[in-house]
Motif scaffolding. Structure first.
Motif, PDB file in Angstrom:
ATOM      1  N   UNK A  82      52.361-123.890 -11.749  1.00 44.22           N
ATOM      2  CA  UNK A  82      53.683-124.314 -11.286  1.00 44.22           C
ATOM      3  C   UNK A  82      54.781-123.698 -12.146  1.00 44.22           C
ATOM      4  N   UNK A  83      54.562-123.657 -13.459  1.00 41.49           N
ATOM      5  CA  UNK A  83      55.560-123.066 -14.353  1.00 41.49           C
ATOM      6  C   UNK A  83      55.711-121.574 -14.097  1.00 41.49           C
ATOM      7  N   UNK A  84      54.593-120.887 -13.939  1.00 42.49           N
ATOM      8  CA  UNK A  84      54.641-119.441 -13.701  1.00 42.49           C
ATOM      9  C   UNK A  84      55.307-119.132 -12.370  1.00 42.49           C
ATOM     10  N   UNK A  85      55.060-119.947 -11.353  1.00 41.07           N
ATOM     11  CA  UNK A  85      55.676-119.714 -10.052  1.00 41.07           C
ATOM     12  C   UNK A  85      57.176-120.002 -10.094  1.00 41.07           C
ATOM     13  N   UNK A  86      57.575-121.010 -10.855  1.00 40.16           N
ATOM     14  CA  UNK A  86      59.005-121.305 -10.978  1.00 40.16           C
ATOM     15  C   UNK A  86      59.758-120.114 -11.556  1.00 40.16           C
ATOM     16  N   UNK A  87      59.123-119.412 -12.481  1.00 43.36           N
ATOM     17  CA  UNK A  87      59.751-118.219 -13.048  1.00 43.36           C
ATOM     18  C   UNK A  87      59.957-117.125 -12.004  1.00 43.36           C
ATOM     19  N   UNK A  88      59.187-117.183 -10.927  1.00 44.16           N
ATOM     20  CA  UNK A  88      59.314-116.204  -9.848  1.00 44.16           C
ATOM     21  C   UNK A  88      60.162-116.734  -8.687  1.00 44.16           C
ATOM     22  N   UNK A  89      60.811-117.883  -8.895  1.00 47.84           N
ATOM     23  CA  UNK A  89      61.680-118.426  -7.858  1.00 47.84           C
ATOM     24  C   UNK A  89      60.957-119.211  -6.786  1.00 47.84           C
ATOM     25  N   UNK A  90      59.748-119.689  -7.084  1.00 48.28           N
ATOM     26  CA  UNK A  90      58.934-120.431  -6.113  1.00 48.28           C
ATOM     27  C   UNK A  90      58.790-121.868  -6.584  1.00 48.28           C
ATOM     28  N   UNK A  91      59.151-122.819  -5.737  1.00 49.65           N
ATOM     29  CA  UNK A  91      58.936-124.232  -6.036  1.00 49.65           C
ATOM     30  C   UNK A  91      57.469-124.589  -5.824  1.00 49.65           C
ATOM     31  N   UNK A 105      61.200-120.971  -1.576  1.00 47.34           N
ATOM     32  CA  UNK A 105      59.874-121.067  -0.951  1.00 47.34           C
ATOM     33  C   UNK A 105      59.020-122.058  -1.724  1.00 47.34           C
ATOM     34  N   UNK A 106      57.989-122.577  -1.067  1.00 51.62           N
ATOM     35  CA  UNK A 106      57.203-123.669  -1.642  1.00 51.62           C
ATOM     36  C   UNK A 106      55.719-123.314  -1.663  1.00 51.62           C
ATOM     37  N   UNK A 107      55.099-123.548  -2.819  1.00 51.18           N
ATOM     38  CA  UNK A 107      53.645-123.462  -2.932  1.00 51.18           C
ATOM     39  C   UNK A 107      53.100-124.872  -3.086  1.00 51.18           C
ATOM     40  N   UNK A 108      52.271-125.298  -2.155  1.00 51.19           N
ATOM     41  CA  UNK A 108      51.543-126.560  -2.287  1.00 51.19           C
ATOM     42  C   UNK A 108      50.304-126.263  -3.131  1.00 51.19           C
ATOM     43  N   UNK A 109      50.190-126.886  -4.283  1.00 52.77           N
ATOM     44  CA  UNK A 109      49.084-126.646  -5.204  1.00 52.77           C
ATOM     45  C   UNK A 109      48.091-127.799  -5.129  1.00 52.77           C
ATOM     46  N   UNK A 110      46.818-127.460  -4.945  1.00 52.65           N
ATOM     47  CA  UNK A 110      45.765-128.480  -4.888  1.00 52.65           C
ATOM     48  C   UNK A 110      44.662-128.073  -5.861  1.00 52.65           C
ATOM     49  N   UNK A 111      44.447-128.888  -6.857  1.00 54.68           N
ATOM     50  CA  UNK A 111      43.471-128.565  -7.894  1.00 54.68           C
ATOM     51  C   UNK A 111      42.039-128.760  -7.405  1.00 54.68           C
ATOM     52  N   UNK A 112      41.131-128.170  -8.154  1.00 53.43           N
ATOM     53  CA  UNK A 112      39.710-128.349  -7.871  1.00 53.43           C
ATOM     54  C   UNK A 112      39.080-129.346  -8.826  1.00 53.43           C
ATOM     55  N   UNK A 113      37.831-129.069  -9.179  1.00 57.85           N
ATOM     56  CA  UNK A 113      37.099-129.986 -10.050  1.00 57.85           C
ATOM     57  C   UNK A 113      35.896-130.612  -9.378  1.00 57.85           C
ATOM     58  N   UNK A 114      35.347-129.915  -8.372  1.00 55.14           N
ATOM     59  CA  UNK A 114      34.139-130.392  -7.678  1.00 55.14           C
ATOM     60  C   UNK A 114      34.329-131.767  -7.044  1.00 55.14           C
ATOM     61  N   UNK A 115      35.561-132.056  -6.621  1.00 55.11           N
ATOM     62  CA  UNK A 115      35.881-133.314  -5.943  1.00 55.11           C
ATOM     63  C   UNK A 115      35.625-134.532  -6.838  1.00 55.11           C
ATOM     64  N   UNK A 116      35.635-134.339  -8.166  1.00 55.14           N
ATOM     65  CA  UNK A 116      35.370-135.436  -9.086  1.00 55.14           C
ATOM     66  C   UNK A 116      36.397-135.448 -10.206  1.00 55.14           C
ATOM     67  N   UNK A 117      36.593-136.609 -10.857  1.00 50.73           N
ATOM     68  CA  UNK A 117      37.531-136.734 -11.967  1.00 50.73           C
ATOM     69  C   UNK A 117      37.042-136.024 -13.222  1.00 50.73           C
ATOM     70  N   UNK A 118      35.773-135.679 -13.284  1.00 48.75           N
ATOM     71  CA  UNK A 118      35.169-135.174 -14.516  1.00 48.75           C
ATOM     72  C   UNK A 118      35.781-133.872 -14.996  1.00 48.75           C
ATOM     73  N   UNK A 119      36.226-133.020 -14.063  1.00 47.89           N
ATOM     74  CA  UNK A 119      36.608-131.656 -14.424  1.00 47.89           C
ATOM     75  C   UNK A 119      38.113-131.396 -14.301  1.00 47.89           C
ATOM     76  N   UNK A 120      38.904-132.300 -14.816  1.00 46.44           N
ATOM     77  CA  UNK A 120      40.338-132.055 -14.841  1.00 46.44           C
ATOM     78  C   UNK A 120      40.996-132.316 -13.501  1.00 46.44           C
ATOM     79  N   UNK A 121      42.219-131.823 -13.370  1.00 46.69           N
ATOM     80  CA  UNK A 121      42.942-132.086 -12.129  1.00 46.69           C
ATOM     81  C   UNK A 121      44.330-131.511 -12.147  1.00 46.69           C
ATOM     82  N   UNK A 122      45.292-132.354 -11.843  1.00 44.57           N
ATOM     83  CA  UNK A 122      46.655-131.912 -11.622  1.00 44.57           C
ATOM     84  C   UNK A 122      47.274-131.318 -12.884  1.00 44.57           C
TER      85      UNK A 122
END
Length: 299
Positions: free
Chosen positions: A88-97, A64-81
């Motif tokens: 993603x790492x935690x989901x992989x441990x549960x068998x989720x891509x 199964x697949x989780x599409x992950x989309x980060x936040x950050x108020x639509x700006x580069x200032x507050x982090x991202x991917x």
């Protein structure tokens, strides 16, 4: 004597329990989140922010697949991917891509309207292409977005309702019928004041300007206007979230249900806006439960 001491014993126990309660995560805690490098990276455009990362569990799949989309108020200032690699790492441990999406934001060339939404379209189209090369089961797909990313994944579910005259229209988009929105700011029409106070965003940055061909700027951008769309949305919000308070989730869920869609609200006790998106948070088991619930077949 014991009956006189009992209130003091109970009071001391309450103080101890309170002291042991985990502190809500801060923005600095969120920015420090990280995870492993992806199994593969794919450019879906020529701009530096137009790429997605694939994380695969061990084993043969299909996953199964989780599409992950980060936040950050639509700006580069507050982090991202980078921060969402922890999920993603935690989901992989549960068998989720995971398909971890980067995108152009309002302070990047081409970001905002229509570019940010077109990036979502292109990233999902690239996922559909790569599903033929990797063991991915797109019939078991959930889109998971945090904050501004919550807005974008809730928008994904409504793409089939976008007018054909819109630059965001696709004739046959990859269906996104399951959504987990973590502190999402999805209803652009009704939450303009909150988006301004929480993120200092002018709504026109996210919707574009009205025109003769497009007088209503929310008709193709606002998840709240793209209902019903046949989706199931789980809105997960920290009890202490001040960016997107629990009211926002409850209001959107009520509108979605009134339109005929399925929507649920999960409030995370003692959690902030940042606990929602951290696998190291005390709130993670309930977030994981929401994601795995969304991936279950409909009954």
């Amino acid at each position: 004597m014991l009956h006189r001491l009992l209130p003091l014993i109970l009071a001391g126990a309450c103080v101890g329990a309170s002291a042991a309660a985990p502190k809500p995560m801060t923005l600095a805690d969120y920015l420090a989140l990280k995870g492993p490098v992806p199994n593969a990276t794919f450019a879906y455009g020529s701009a530096p922010s137009q790429f997605a990362e694939l994380f695969l569990p061990g084993g043969p799949g299909p996953f199964p697949v989780a599409v992950l989309v980060h936040g950050g108020c639509w700006t580069k200032e507050f982090g991202g991917i980078t921060q969402l690699r922890n999920l993603a790492a935690a989901l992989a441990e549960r068998g989720i891509a995971s398909w971890n999406v980067e995108y152009r934001r309002v302070d990047e060339a081409g970001g905002g309207y229509p570019g940010t939404y077109q990036d979502m379209n292109a990233a999902l189209a690239m996922l559909a292409q790569q599903a033929h090369r990797y063991p991915l089961d797109l019939d078991r797909l959930v889109a998971v977005g945090h904050s501004a990313g919550g807005q974008l994944v809730q928008w994904m579910a409504g793409r089939p309702r976008i007018p054909a005259s819109s630059p965001l229209y696709l004739p046959d988009p990859l269906p996104v019928r399951k959504v987990v929105s973590l502190g999402g700011l999805a209803d652009l029409r009704r939450e303009q004041a909150l988006i301004k106070s929480s993120c200092d965003r002018e709504i026109g940055q996210l919707t574009g300007a009205p025109s003769d061909k497009r007088p209503d700027v929310f008709s193709d951008t606002n998840a709240g206007d793209l209902l019903p769309n046949g989706s199931r949305t789980i809105l997960v919000t920290g009890e202490l979230d001040r960016i997107s308070p629990p009211r926002v989730a409850r209001d959107f869920a009520a509108r979605a249900r009134a339109a005929g869609d399925t929507a649920e609200v999960v409030i995370l006790p003692g959690a902030s806006h940042y606990d929602e998106v951290a696998a190291s948070s005390h709130a993670w088991p309930r977030v994981l439960q929401a994601i795995e619930s969304a991936l279950q077949p409909a009954r």
